[in-house]
Write a protein that holds these residues in place. Sequence first.
Motif, short mmCIF file in Angstrom:
data_model
loop_
_atom_site.label_atom_id
_atom_site.label_comp_id
_atom_site.label_asym_id
_atom_site.label_seq_id
_atom_site.Cartn_x
_atom_site.Cartn_y
_atom_site.Cartn_z
N VAL A 238 0.84 -1.19 0.00
CA VAL A 238 0.00 0.00 0.00
C VAL A 238 0.87 1.24 0.00
O VAL A 238 1.78 1.37 0.83
N ALA A 239 0.63 2.16 -0.95
CA ALA A 239 1.38 3.41 -1.03
C ALA A 239 0.81 4.46 -0.09
O ALA A 239 1.56 5.23 0.53
N SER A 240 -0.52 4.51 0.05
CA SER A 240 -1.15 5.49 0.94
C SER A 240 -2.56 5.04 1.27
O SER A 240 -3.12 4.16 0.61
N ARG A 241 -3.13 5.66 2.31
CA ARG A 241 -4.48 5.32 2.76
C ARG A 241 -5.14 6.58 3.31
O ARG A 241 -4.50 7.33 4.05
N HIS A 242 -6.40 6.80 2.93
CA HIS A 242 -7.11 7.95 3.47
C HIS A 242 -8.61 7.69 3.48
O HIS A 242 -9.11 6.80 2.79
N THR A 243 -9.35 8.47 4.30
CA THR A 243 -10.80 8.43 4.28
C THR A 243 -11.28 9.16 3.03
O THR A 243 -10.96 10.32 2.82
N ALA A 244 -12.05 8.45 2.19
CA ALA A 244 -12.47 9.01 0.91
C ALA A 244 -13.90 9.53 0.94
O ALA A 244 -14.21 10.55 0.33
N ILE A 245 -14.80 8.82 1.63
CA ILE A 245 -16.22 9.17 1.65
C ILE A 245 -16.75 8.94 3.06
O ILE A 245 -16.49 7.91 3.67
N ARG A 246 -17.52 9.88 3.57
CA ARG A 246 -18.25 9.69 4.81
C ARG A 246 -19.72 9.54 4.45
O ARG A 246 -20.31 10.42 3.83
N VAL A 247 -20.29 8.41 4.83
CA VAL A 247 -21.64 8.06 4.40
C VAL A 247 -22.65 8.53 5.44
O VAL A 247 -22.62 8.10 6.59
N ASP A 248 -23.55 9.43 5.03
CA ASP A 248 -24.62 9.91 5.91
C ASP A 248 -25.81 8.95 5.78
O ASP A 248 -26.68 9.16 4.95
N GLY A 249 -25.82 7.93 6.64
CA GLY A 249 -26.86 6.93 6.53
C GLY A 249 -27.81 6.89 7.70
O GLY A 249 -28.63 5.98 7.78
N GLY A 250 -27.72 7.86 8.61
CA GLY A 250 -28.55 7.78 9.81
C GLY A 250 -28.15 6.56 10.61
O GLY A 250 -26.98 6.34 10.88
N VAL A 251 -29.11 5.71 10.97
CA VAL A 251 -28.78 4.48 11.70
C VAL A 251 -28.29 3.38 10.77
O VAL A 251 -27.82 2.34 11.23
#
Length: 341
Positions: A238-251
């Motif tokens: 793995v060259a790098s890792r990051h948070t790409a998407i935050r999912v607004d799904g409620g519960v």
Amino acid sequence: MRRLPIRALTGLATAGLLTLTGCGTETAGPAADPAAAPGAGRTVRAQQVMRLTEPHEATGMTLLEGPTFDADGKLLVVDVTAPAGEPKVLRVDVRRKTARQAYTDDRGAYTSAQFSPHDGRVYLTDFSSGDIVSLAPDGGDPRTFFSGEVEGARMNPDDIAFDEEGNLYVSDSRGMSEGESKGRVVRIDRDGTEATVLAAGLAAPNGISFDERYRGLWISELTENRVSYLLLDGGGGVASRHTAIRVDGGVAQTDSIAVDADGNLYQALHGRPAMAVYNRDGERLATVEVPGRAADGLESATNVAITPGSTKAYMTVSGPAGGYLYSFDALGRGVRQSNGG
């Protein structure tokens, strides 16, 4: 794969008191509507194709996962909670709306299925034992492909992604039952002889899929409702890792992932029979949902297979009402990354 108590699940095989998390069946409360969120895009209404399973008397539930098309165009689907002797892998003719048993055994709690580009066999993850099992395309000749510890710890393998050479990349939901971020991404070479941890400290990794160019991996982390991106270095690391998407799904929580030919991500939701669709830049394009009263008794959409070369998509949906296939028109054509996992 949704989160569920393993007593009902691996009581199928071991009658143990373990907890299988990552593939739940607890009843969720009313979820916040992702389609109502800013930038949620359009709503795509899925249509019922057929009911495949009813809740099993032995386990009290049914949970469909891992849809994947075989070379003949039949759809293989796993039922995670099927007890010994009942179909654990079903082969579905979506045109005729018929299904039959492709495989069963007396032990496995299988959470995903995918065909290898290396040997053409179908690979199943057994969440309860930590093993990966392979079958001939017709469901025969079962073999244990991988078993044992990886860097000192046994896996709870959830989903699989294959690279173009047939090496496996597995989401390992280890640590979920303790509520700890001990999850991993594990790479297993195509011969099953070498396994290495590519990423650790993940929050119940569930979905895993290569991007459309095979340059990196999308990983959904169920207990943080986020999708991380692992850029690969071309040498098995793995060259790098990051948070790409935050999912607004409620519960609702992030379940399995599929990727179409245009690079769009189909993020399944546990806690609501729906999927959120994003482009590779993280923009919410659409929400696929089971409409109106049809959603009664359905708690989760676990995964999707998009017909190779077509936009016809089939989504596995489950709940107290049973296990169903729903169809919809995907935003892009189906490729390997959207056919199993």
